[in-house]
Design a protein around this motif. Sequence first.
Motif, short mmCIF file in Angstrom:
data_model
loop_
_atom_site.label_atom_id
_atom_site.label_comp_id
_atom_site.label_asym_id
_atom_site.label_seq_id
_atom_site.Cartn_x
_atom_site.Cartn_y
_atom_site.Cartn_z
N HIS A 201 0.16 -8.56 3.06
CA HIS A 201 0.10 -7.60 2.33
C HIS A 201 -0.03 -6.16 3.08
CE1 HIS A 201 -1.89 -5.42 -1.10
NE2 HIS A 201 -0.43 -5.41 -1.49
N ASP A 205 -4.02 -2.62 -2.81
CA ASP A 205 -3.60 -2.47 -4.44
C ASP A 205 -4.82 -1.91 -5.21
OD1 ASP A 205 -1.24 -3.58 -3.76
OD2 ASP A 205 -1.64 -5.61 -4.40
N HIS A 281 -0.78 -1.29 -11.44
CA HIS A 281 -1.58 -1.01 -10.11
C HIS A 281 -0.69 -0.14 -9.22
CE1 HIS A 281 1.07 -3.83 -8.16
NE2 HIS A 281 0.52 -3.79 -7.04
N HIS A 283 0.22 0.15 -5.33
CA HIS A 283 0.34 -0.17 -3.84
C HIS A 283 0.45 0.97 -3.14
CE1 HIS A 283 1.60 -3.07 -0.79
NE2 HIS A 283 2.60 -2.15 -0.37
N ASP A 323 0.67 -7.13 -5.60
CA ASP A 323 1.74 -6.71 -4.72
C ASP A 323 2.43 -5.50 -4.96
OD1 ASP A 323 2.47 -8.43 -2.93
OD2 ASP A 323 4.64 -8.27 -3.38
ZN ZN Z 1 0.37 -4.36 -3.07
#
Ligand code: ZN
Length: 323
Positions: A201, A205, A281, A283, A323
């Motif tokens: 990742h 997030d 969310h 990222h 994600d």
């Molecule tokens: Zn993310």
Amino acid sequence: MSKHKYRFNPESLSFDKIELSVRKKIVKFLPHFFTTLGGAVVLFVIFAYFVDSPKERILLRENRQLQFQYELMNRQLDQVLSVLGDIQYRDDNIYRAIFGAEPIPASMRKAGFGGVNRYAELQGYDNSDLMIKTARQLDIITRQLYVQSKSYDDVVHLAKNKEKWLQCIPAIQPVLNKDLKMVASFFGWRMDPVYRYMIHHDGIDFAAPIGTDIFATGDGVVSIVDYSRGGYGYEIVVNHGFGYQTRYAHLSKMLVREGQKVKRGEIIGKIGNTGKSVGPHLHYEVIKNGRAIDPINYYFLDLKPDQYDKMIEMAAQGGQALD
Ligand SMILES: [Zn+2]
């Protein structure tokens, strides 16, 4: 003065002078000549090999003195190299680090002079090793000083631009804490929420309701405002200069256009759930010299020490990526 030989003449009762021919004279003389020459050669050899002439003694003394000076110089060069090593260490770990510049790779600092044998003309003497070692030390110092001097040029440049640099580098959280539901996932290896396998990742997030404000984290120029096919959905990328970029992904609204200058804290978009995302969310990525780095190290204007510690603790526990 020539010597003459005489023979007694019984008839005349007198001594007659013996006259020798030139040839006989030479034949008579030759043994003396060679004996003397041989003796001279032997004496010369003895003196040449076992007795020094005053000039040779001076040269020998000078040679010993030079050798001593060379050895002394070598020890001083070793000390210079050790001081230079210390300067390089401080440069990499303090000066360059303060201004966010990468350390200079050892391979570059210690690079030698390639190609032909630079010391060929020093070979073949009694003191060749000493002379070559000294010349090599000097070459190494010259080269390393050049690299170091270039590095200080960088640092001076960075120092002059420090204020601008401080304004540009990403240094705040892109979502206000009061809007934040949770920090769902940190930077590092995580189970992919869609594909269900371990995947790196590249950002953090921030889970918050759709329509929550997103702030530019440093001054810069907007370089991408687009719908990404790579899964980021609607995304904005800001170029901050000094090798830094930030990415804001899965947005519902984008409030800037490409080429627009933005200030730290300016609202650039709204949180959404677009692209490869399993819930509303943001990222957020910090990219340094083309490589995603951990954004957690770039909140220092926002977090108090205990908040920072808590954030680090949460990051270590992991979580599920949105994600
Ligand atoms: Zn993310």
